[in-house]
Every structure is written in structure tokens, then in C-alpha cells.
Design a protein around this motif. Sequence first.
Motif, PDB file in Angstrom:
ATOM      1  N   MET A   1     -35.573 -38.994  35.493  1.00  0.00           N
ATOM      2  CA  MET A   1     -34.491 -39.963  35.447  1.00  0.00           C
ATOM      3  C   MET A   1     -34.168 -40.290  33.984  1.00  0.00           C
ATOM      4  O   MET A   1     -35.065 -40.478  33.173  1.00  0.00           O
ATOM      5  CB  MET A   1     -34.907 -41.252  36.156  1.00  0.00           C
ATOM      6  CG  MET A   1     -35.204 -41.097  37.620  1.00  0.00           C
ATOM      7  SD  MET A   1     -33.847 -41.476  38.647  1.00  0.00           S
ATOM      8  CE  MET A   1     -33.737 -43.099  39.016  1.00  0.00           C
ATOM      9  N   SER A   2     -32.913 -40.365  33.668  1.00  0.00           N
ATOM     10  CA  SER A   2     -32.468 -40.730  32.331  1.00  0.00           C
ATOM     11  C   SER A   2     -31.682 -42.028  32.419  1.00  0.00           C
ATOM     12  O   SER A   2     -30.984 -42.256  33.401  1.00  0.00           O
ATOM     13  CB  SER A   2     -31.562 -39.643  31.756  1.00  0.00           C
ATOM     14  OG  SER A   2     -32.267 -38.456  31.556  1.00  0.00           O
ATOM     15  N   ARG A   3     -31.790 -42.831  31.381  1.00  0.00           N
ATOM     16  CA  ARG A   3     -31.041 -44.087  31.403  1.00  0.00           C
ATOM     17  C   ARG A   3     -29.602 -43.856  30.959  1.00  0.00           C
ATOM     18  O   ARG A   3     -29.306 -42.932  30.197  1.00  0.00           O
ATOM     19  CB  ARG A   3     -31.721 -45.123  30.517  1.00  0.00           C
ATOM     20  CG  ARG A   3     -31.584 -44.844  29.050  1.00  0.00           C
ATOM     21  CD  ARG A   3     -32.058 -46.015  28.189  1.00  0.00           C
ATOM     22  NE  ARG A   3     -31.955 -45.669  26.779  1.00  0.00           N
ATOM     23  CZ  ARG A   3     -30.830 -45.759  26.076  1.00  0.00           C
ATOM     24  NH1 ARG A   3     -29.717 -46.169  26.629  1.00  0.00           N
ATOM     25  NH2 ARG A   3     -30.812 -45.410  24.799  1.00  0.00           N
ATOM     26  N   LEU A   4     -28.714 -44.721  31.420  1.00  0.00           N
ATOM     27  CA  LEU A   4     -27.327 -44.653  30.984  1.00  0.00           C
ATOM     28  C   LEU A   4     -27.236 -45.015  29.507  1.00  0.00           C
ATOM     29  O   LEU A   4     -27.927 -45.909  29.031  1.00  0.00           O
ATOM     30  CB  LEU A   4     -26.470 -45.629  31.801  1.00  0.00           C
ATOM     31  CG  LEU A   4     -26.251 -45.257  33.263  1.00  0.00           C
ATOM     32  CD1 LEU A   4     -25.507 -46.375  33.980  1.00  0.00           C
ATOM     33  CD2 LEU A   4     -25.486 -43.956  33.383  1.00  0.00           C
ATOM     34  N   LEU A  70     -18.958 -33.278  32.010  1.00  0.00           N
ATOM     35  CA  LEU A  70     -20.378 -33.595  32.133  1.00  0.00           C
ATOM     36  C   LEU A  70     -20.559 -35.056  32.502  1.00  0.00           C
ATOM     37  O   LEU A  70     -19.952 -35.938  31.904  1.00  0.00           O
ATOM     38  CB  LEU A  70     -21.100 -33.338  30.808  1.00  0.00           C
ATOM     39  CG  LEU A  70     -20.868 -31.994  30.125  1.00  0.00           C
ATOM     40  CD1 LEU A  70     -21.671 -31.915  28.838  1.00  0.00           C
ATOM     41  CD2 LEU A  70     -21.209 -30.852  31.046  1.00  0.00           C
ATOM     42  N   SER A  71     -21.407 -35.304  33.484  1.00  0.00           N
ATOM     43  CA  SER A  71     -21.774 -36.651  33.880  1.00  0.00           C
ATOM     44  C   SER A  71     -23.106 -36.561  34.617  1.00  0.00           C
ATOM     45  O   SER A  71     -23.419 -35.519  35.195  1.00  0.00           O
ATOM     46  CB  SER A  71     -20.698 -37.252  34.788  1.00  0.00           C
ATOM     47  OG  SER A  71     -20.986 -38.596  35.090  1.00  0.00           O
ATOM     48  N   THR A  72     -23.871 -37.625  34.583  1.00  0.00           N
ATOM     49  CA  THR A  72     -25.129 -37.654  35.329  1.00  0.00           C
ATOM     50  C   THR A  72     -24.878 -38.420  36.618  1.00  0.00           C
ATOM     51  O   THR A  72     -24.948 -39.650  36.650  1.00  0.00           O
ATOM     52  CB  THR A  72     -26.257 -38.306  34.492  1.00  0.00           C
ATOM     53  OG1 THR A  72     -26.360 -37.601  33.243  1.00  0.00           O
ATOM     54  CG2 THR A  72     -27.590 -38.235  35.226  1.00  0.00           C
ATOM     55  N   LEU A  81     -28.858 -36.424  28.738  1.00  0.00           N
ATOM     56  CA  LEU A  81     -28.737 -35.060  29.273  1.00  0.00           C
ATOM     57  C   LEU A  81     -27.324 -34.518  29.060  1.00  0.00           C
ATOM     58  O   LEU A  81     -27.142 -33.340  28.741  1.00  0.00           O
ATOM     59  CB  LEU A  81     -29.052 -35.042  30.772  1.00  0.00           C
ATOM     60  CG  LEU A  81     -30.514 -35.078  31.186  1.00  0.00           C
ATOM     61  CD1 LEU A  81     -30.622 -35.260  32.693  1.00  0.00           C
ATOM     62  CD2 LEU A  81     -31.228 -33.806  30.742  1.00  0.00           C
ATOM     63  N   ASP A  82     -26.322 -35.366  29.249  1.00  0.00           N
ATOM     64  CA  ASP A  82     -24.935 -34.920  29.077  1.00  0.00           C
ATOM     65  C   ASP A  82     -24.652 -34.559  27.626  1.00  0.00           C
ATOM     66  O   ASP A  82     -24.013 -33.547  27.348  1.00  0.00           O
ATOM     67  CB  ASP A  82     -23.971 -36.015  29.552  1.00  0.00           C
ATOM     68  CG  ASP A  82     -24.190 -36.357  31.011  1.00  0.00           C
ATOM     69  OD1 ASP A  82     -24.116 -35.442  31.844  1.00  0.00           O
ATOM     70  OD2 ASP A  82     -24.473 -37.529  31.312  1.00  0.00           O
ATOM     71  N   ILE A  83     -25.159 -35.390  26.704  1.00  0.00           N
ATOM     72  CA  ILE A  83     -24.941 -35.122  25.278  1.00  0.00           C
ATOM     73  C   ILE A  83     -25.651 -33.834  24.874  1.00  0.00           C
ATOM     74  O   ILE A  83     -25.091 -32.990  24.164  1.00  0.00           O
ATOM     75  CB  ILE A  83     -25.429 -36.321  24.430  1.00  0.00           C
ATOM     76  CG1 ILE A  83     -24.669 -37.607  24.807  1.00  0.00           C
ATOM     77  CG2 ILE A  83     -25.327 -36.009  22.939  1.00  0.00           C
ATOM     78  CD1 ILE A  83     -23.170 -37.568  24.593  1.00  0.00           C
ATOM     79  N   GLU A  84     -26.884 -33.654  25.345  1.00  0.00           N
ATOM     80  CA  GLU A  84     -27.638 -32.435  25.022  1.00  0.00           C
ATOM     81  C   GLU A  84     -26.917 -31.196  25.559  1.00  0.00           C
ATOM     82  O   GLU A  84     -26.783 -30.187  24.857  1.00  0.00           O
ATOM     83  CB  GLU A  84     -29.051 -32.528  25.598  1.00  0.00           C
ATOM     84  CG  GLU A  84     -29.877 -31.255  25.449  1.00  0.00           C
ATOM     85  CD  GLU A  84     -30.142 -30.842  24.011  1.00  0.00           C
ATOM     86  OE1 GLU A  84     -30.378 -29.633  23.795  1.00  0.00           O
ATOM     87  OE2 GLU A  84     -30.101 -31.689  23.103  1.00  0.00           O
ATOM     88  N   LEU A  85     -26.439 -31.263  26.791  1.00  0.00           N
ATOM     89  CA  LEU A  85     -25.742 -30.113  27.365  1.00  0.00           C
ATOM     90  C   LEU A  85     -24.439 -29.841  26.617  1.00  0.00           C
ATOM     91  O   LEU A  85     -24.085 -28.681  26.384  1.00  0.00           O
ATOM     92  CB  LEU A  85     -25.490 -30.326  28.862  1.00  0.00           C
ATOM     93  CG  LEU A  85     -24.872 -29.149  29.609  1.00  0.00           C
ATOM     94  CD1 LEU A  85     -25.676 -27.858  29.417  1.00  0.00           C
ATOM     95  CD2 LEU A  85     -24.738 -29.473  31.095  1.00  0.00           C
ATOM     96  N   ALA A  86     -23.743 -30.885  26.190  1.00  0.00           N
ATOM     97  CA  ALA A  86     -22.518 -30.695  25.405  1.00  0.00           C
ATOM     98  C   ALA A  86     -22.823 -29.935  24.115  1.00  0.00           C
ATOM     99  O   ALA A  86     -22.078 -29.023  23.733  1.00  0.00           O
ATOM    100  CB  ALA A  86     -21.862 -32.046  25.104  1.00  0.00           C
ATOM    101  N   HIS A  87     -23.919 -30.300  23.447  1.00  0.00           N
ATOM    102  CA  HIS A  87     -24.311 -29.574  22.229  1.00  0.00           C
ATOM    103  C   HIS A  87     -24.618 -28.110  22.550  1.00  0.00           C
ATOM    104  O   HIS A  87     -24.234 -27.208  21.791  1.00  0.00           O
ATOM    105  CB  HIS A  87     -25.531 -30.227  21.577  1.00  0.00           C
ATOM    106  CG  HIS A  87     -25.200 -31.419  20.735  1.00  0.00           C
ATOM    107  ND1 HIS A  87     -24.560 -31.333  19.517  1.00  0.00           N
ATOM    108  CD2 HIS A  87     -25.409 -32.741  20.953  1.00  0.00           C
ATOM    109  CE1 HIS A  87     -24.403 -32.547  19.008  1.00  0.00           C
ATOM    110  NE2 HIS A  87     -24.906 -33.423  19.857  1.00  0.00           N
ATOM    111  N   ARG A  88     -25.292 -27.870  23.645  1.00  0.00           N
ATOM    112  CA  ARG A  88     -25.639 -26.487  24.016  1.00  0.00           C
ATOM    113  C   ARG A  88     -24.374 -25.681  24.338  1.00  0.00           C
ATOM    114  O   ARG A  88     -24.275 -24.499  24.000  1.00  0.00           O
ATOM    115  CB  ARG A  88     -26.606 -26.475  25.200  1.00  0.00           C
ATOM    116  CG  ARG A  88     -27.920 -27.237  24.960  1.00  0.00           C
ATOM    117  CD  ARG A  88     -28.924 -26.508  24.071  1.00  0.00           C
ATOM    118  NE  ARG A  88     -29.485 -25.331  24.668  1.00  0.00           N
ATOM    119  CZ  ARG A  88     -30.580 -25.299  25.425  1.00  0.00           C
ATOM    120  NH1 ARG A  88     -31.251 -26.406  25.685  1.00  0.00           N
ATOM    121  NH2 ARG A  88     -31.018 -24.157  25.917  1.00  0.00           N
TER     122      ARG A  88
END
Length: 104
Positions: A1-4, A70-72, A81-88
Motif C-alpha cells: 500500500m502506498s500513501r496518497l 497513471l493513478s493508484t 508508484l505513479d511518479i516512479e512509473l512516469a519516470h520509467r
Amino acid sequence: MSRLLTNEEINRQLGDLPGWKRDGDAVTASYDAPDFPSAIRLVAEVGDVAEEMNHHPDIDIRWKVTTWRLSTHSEGGLTQLDIELAHRIRQAADRLGATAGDHH
């Protein structure tokens, strides 16, 4: 789980992601690849990364332009997670010669 993430955290981190913008509870970007096969390779590469992360983007492909959202969903908004995936996604796009921009 990741926080908003907070609005301030989102805005700060989007500063490091040219071409990405906030759209409600998501971040979006479009990448214009050199040709259709390159666009498909970008989707395939990101698909592998997304599966590793267990975090999957919404993808729209129109000829050589891919649009990413991207959204969780489990958290109802944006997480790290969304920011990391955007970078990838950006890194894969750079490798394949796809350029960010507003191609809608």
C-alpha cells in the motif's frame, strides 16, 4: 500500500517530468514515437516494467502517439508508484526517440 501524495508533493515531482501533467486523480502524458513499431516497443517495454512494479497504466495508442494515464486506483489518487512509473516511461521513451508533448 502506498500513501496518497499531497498536492505540493505532486506539483514538485511533476517539475522533474517534462510533458506530464495532472488530470484530477491521475497524471498523463503523450509521447510521439518516430514510427508505429517504436510506439509498440515503448508499450511493450513499459508493460514489462509495469508488471514488475505490479502497477499498470492506462494506455491509448493512435498510430505513433501513445498517451499514458497513471493513478493508484486502490488508493483513490496519486502515489509515489505513479511518479516512479512516469519516470520509467519517460526513460523508455527517451531510449526509443519518442518525444513528449500534447498530441491529443
